[in-house]
Design a protein around this motif. Structure first.
Motif, mmCIF file in Angstrom:
data_model
loop_
_atom_site.group_PDB
_atom_site.id
_atom_site.type_symbol
_atom_site.label_atom_id
_atom_site.label_comp_id
_atom_site.label_asym_id
_atom_site.label_seq_id
_atom_site.Cartn_x
_atom_site.Cartn_y
_atom_site.Cartn_z
ATOM 1 N N PHE A 3 49.886 33.059 4.121
ATOM 2 C CA PHE A 3 48.717 33.802 4.573
ATOM 3 C C PHE A 3 47.639 33.846 3.495
ATOM 4 C CE2 PHE A 3 46.511 37.933 4.896
ATOM 5 C CZ PHE A 3 45.919 37.773 6.139
ATOM 6 N N ARG A 4 48.049 33.855 2.231
ATOM 7 C CA ARG A 4 47.083 33.958 1.138
ATOM 8 C C ARG A 4 46.136 32.765 1.102
ATOM 9 N NH1 ARG A 4 51.185 35.787 -3.767
ATOM 10 N NH2 ARG A 4 51.809 37.799 -2.828
ATOM 11 N N PHE A 5 46.586 31.626 1.616
ATOM 12 C CA PHE A 5 45.778 30.417 1.535
ATOM 13 C C PHE A 5 44.871 30.223 2.750
ATOM 14 C CE2 PHE A 5 49.593 29.717 -1.020
ATOM 15 C CZ PHE A 5 49.029 29.334 -2.229
ATOM 16 N N LEU A 6 44.939 31.120 3.711
ATOM 17 C CA LEU A 6 44.039 31.029 4.861
ATOM 18 C C LEU A 6 42.623 31.388 4.432
ATOM 19 C CD1 LEU A 6 46.094 32.727 7.737
ATOM 20 C CD2 LEU A 6 45.732 30.294 7.356
ATOM 21 N N GLN A 7 41.653 30.562 4.818
ATOM 22 C CA GLN A 7 40.267 30.831 4.466
ATOM 23 C C GLN A 7 39.588 31.755 5.470
ATOM 24 O OE1 GLN A 7 38.326 27.038 3.952
ATOM 25 N NE2 GLN A 7 39.038 26.851 1.832
ATOM 26 N N GLU A 8 40.088 31.794 6.699
ATOM 27 C CA GLU A 8 39.490 32.631 7.735
ATOM 28 C C GLU A 8 40.510 33.661 8.208
ATOM 29 O OE1 GLU A 8 36.144 30.097 9.923
ATOM 30 O OE2 GLU A 8 38.156 29.316 10.284
ATOM 31 N N LYS A 9 40.755 34.631 7.365
ATOM 32 C CA LYS A 9 41.755 35.651 7.680
ATOM 33 C C LYS A 9 41.316 36.532 8.844
ATOM 34 C CE LYS A 9 43.770 35.893 3.034
ATOM 35 N NZ LYS A 9 42.938 34.865 2.384
ATOM 36 N N ASP A 10 40.002 36.698 9.034
ATOM 37 C CA ASP A 10 39.538 37.496 10.163
ATOM 38 C C ASP A 10 39.826 36.801 11.491
ATOM 39 O OD1 ASP A 10 37.727 35.482 9.567
ATOM 40 O OD2 ASP A 10 35.975 36.654 10.144
ATOM 41 N N LEU A 11 39.804 35.455 11.487
ATOM 42 C CA LEU A 11 40.165 34.705 12.692
ATOM 43 C C LEU A 11 41.653 34.851 12.979
ATOM 44 C CD1 LEU A 11 38.907 32.862 14.842
ATOM 45 C CD2 LEU A 11 39.529 30.903 13.423
ATOM 46 N N MET A 253 32.537 35.307 16.652
ATOM 47 C CA MET A 253 33.128 35.605 15.346
ATOM 48 C C MET A 253 32.050 35.647 14.264
ATOM 49 S SD MET A 253 35.799 36.268 13.556
ATOM 50 C CE MET A 253 37.079 35.934 14.761
ATOM 51 N N ASN A 254 31.106 34.706 14.330
ATOM 52 C CA ASN A 254 30.022 34.696 13.336
ATOM 53 C C ASN A 254 29.147 35.935 13.456
ATOM 54 O OD1 ASN A 254 30.850 32.242 12.263
ATOM 55 N ND2 ASN A 254 29.554 31.039 13.629
ATOM 56 N N GLU A 255 28.906 36.390 14.686
ATOM 57 C CA GLU A 255 28.125 37.610 14.882
ATOM 58 C C GLU A 255 28.841 38.819 14.290
ATOM 59 O OE1 GLU A 255 27.266 38.085 18.993
ATOM 60 O OE2 GLU A 255 26.071 36.250 19.135
ATOM 61 N N ASP A 256 30.173 38.856 14.441
ATOM 62 C CA ASP A 256 30.945 39.974 13.903
ATOM 63 C C ASP A 256 30.945 39.964 12.372
ATOM 64 O OD1 ASP A 256 31.513 40.745 16.472
ATOM 65 O OD2 ASP A 256 33.496 39.801 16.526
ATOM 66 N N ARG A 257 30.741 38.785 11.772
ATOM 67 C CA ARG A 257 30.749 38.688 10.311
ATOM 68 C C ARG A 257 29.440 39.155 9.696
ATOM 69 N NH1 ARG A 257 33.546 32.669 9.541
ATOM 70 N NH2 ARG A 257 35.710 33.339 9.928
ATOM 71 N N ASP A 262 26.061 41.767 5.379
ATOM 72 C CA ASP A 262 24.995 42.706 5.027
ATOM 73 C C ASP A 262 25.526 43.831 4.153
ATOM 74 O OD1 ASP A 262 23.330 41.178 6.551
ATOM 75 O OD2 ASP A 262 23.176 42.577 8.231
ATOM 76 N N ALA A 263 26.668 44.383 4.541
ATOM 77 C CA ALA A 263 27.242 45.504 3.787
ATOM 78 C C ALA A 263 27.595 45.082 2.361
ATOM 79 C CB ALA A 263 28.474 46.042 4.508
ATOM 80 N N ALA A 264 28.146 43.866 2.212
ATOM 81 C CA ALA A 264 28.503 43.382 0.870
ATOM 82 C C ALA A 264 27.263 43.210 -0.001
ATOM 83 C CB ALA A 264 29.263 42.064 0.985
ATOM 84 N N ARG A 291 38.645 38.143 3.502
ATOM 85 C CA ARG A 291 38.597 38.068 4.961
ATOM 86 C C ARG A 291 38.165 36.692 5.456
ATOM 87 N NH1 ARG A 291 39.375 42.326 7.955
ATOM 88 N NH2 ARG A 291 38.256 41.413 9.706
ATOM 89 N N PHE A 292 37.159 36.102 4.829
ATOM 90 C CA PHE A 292 36.683 34.777 5.233
ATOM 91 C C PHE A 292 35.812 34.205 4.121
ATOM 92 C CE2 PHE A 292 33.676 37.929 6.750
ATOM 93 C CZ PHE A 292 32.434 37.410 6.402
ATOM 94 N N SER A 293 35.519 32.925 4.226
ATOM 95 C CA SER A 293 34.656 32.262 3.246
ATOM 96 C C SER A 293 33.260 32.112 3.850
ATOM 97 C CB SER A 293 35.221 30.878 2.880
ATOM 98 O OG SER A 293 36.474 31.003 2.246
#
Length: 326
Positions: A3-11, A253-257, A262-264, A291-293
């Motif tokens: 799991f650590r190597f997943l780039q899109e953890k939110d997906l 998914m992109n809209e949810d990101r 913005d918050a970051a 969470r994602f790249s």
């Protein structure tokens, strides 16, 4: 560890949540302890925010178990304590669970009456809340009399179709079933395929075939038999996502990101006050990697949006440096 190597953890979270929801709602989880152990591992890897909704799903299930016991006691205290069915309602918190379209189906009268009784019971205890029935997510155990009485587990849509034949004097056209149940066409065709075209033919279809057409007729299969008293009728799986549906999911998914990006940006700039463009891009990427790249071009676009909304401004005389506006 993979799991650590997943780039899109939110997906991954999105699909994991969908499958977890199916297991919890259908009581198909092999071990609740193992489910919770997986969530604890995800929490340790990604933090509380990543698993908050997953933990909320378990909380809803446990609360619903207590609620079911209280509702049964309430029914037993009524003058007419016989509902005719054993209704078990899982009350889900909006936001925790995968979103589903709300479909206003026509439930069988005995089910409709039980649902209304539960609604009055629940709202009397929780003033100000609103209940919306998600018929797409339910299941039913139906007693069906053929050569002997069977207990058949099936999705709610299947139950709605089967119960129509209690009072049907003969075959029912596809249009008749659709009008009586108000089930969406695609879902109704899959339900009828399971009931009349699959291995377990609780119903008969005319003309025979593997697909359901708008002019087909269906009737009760009086000759049905099965070696098991209890068995399950599964729904025909929906076809795989088309390229358009995959792209639509990706766009969603992109809209949810975007709010997370913005918050970051705001969080970093509020701390640093002044920051050079490339350093800001690198810091935002670092914070969101759990969470994602994020795409640097997307981050740049979100920075421009925050400038337009007066969260940031470019430093006078240095267009590549940003300043935070209090």
């Amino acid at each position: 560890q993979m799991f650590r190597f997943l780039q899109e953890k939110d997906l991954f979270e999105r699909y994991y949540k969908q499958h977890l929801a199916k297991r919890l709602l259908a009581d198909r989880s092999q071990s609740e302890d193992l489910e919770r152990k997986v969530i604890q591992m995800l929490k340790a890897e990604c933090g509380y925010q990543f698993t908050a909704k997953l933990e909320g799903m378990f909380k809803d299930i446990n609360t619903s178990r207590d609620l079911h016991g209280a509702f049964r006691q309430h029914v037993q205290q009524l003058p007419d304590s016989s509902l005719g069915i054993d209704l078990q309602v899982k009350v889900l918190t909006t936001g925790y669970w995968p979103t589903q379209p709300v479909v206003q189906c026509q439930l069988p009268p005995v089910v409709e009456a039980a649902c209304e009784l539960f609604k009055r019971f629940y709202l009397a205890q929780h003033n100000g809340r609103q209940l919306t029935w998600q018929t797409t997510m339910g299941n039913a155990d139906v007693k069906a009399k053929y050569d002997k009485t069977y207990q058949v587990s099936m999705p709610s849509y299947h139950m709605m179709v089967v119960l129509l034949f209690n009072d049907a004097g003969g075959p029912l056209k596809f249009g008749d079933v659709a009008a009586a149940t108000r089930i969406p066409t695609a879902d109704l065709k899959r339900a009828l395929q399971s009931l009349a075209c699959g291995h377990l033919k609780l119903l008969l279809k005319e003309p025979k075939g593997k697909d359901v057409a708008d002019d087909d007729a269906f009737s009760f299969n009086a000759k049905f038999t099965h070696k098991m008293i209890k068995f399950k009728v599964a729904s025909v799986a929906a076809s795989r996502e088309t390229n358009e549906e995959v792209q639509a999911s990706r766009n969603k998914m992109n809209e949810d990101r975007n709010p997370q990006i913005d918050a970051a940006i705001v969080r970093i700039m509020k701390t640093r006050r002044v920051m050079e463009h490339n350093l800001l891009i690198a810091e935002v990427t670092k914070q969101l990697t759990q969470r994602f790249s994020p795409n640097p071009l997307v981050i740049k676009k979100r920075i421009e949006g925050l400038i337009d909304r007066d969260f940031l401004q470019r430093q006078p005389g240095n267009m590549k440096t940003y300043e935070y506006l209090a």
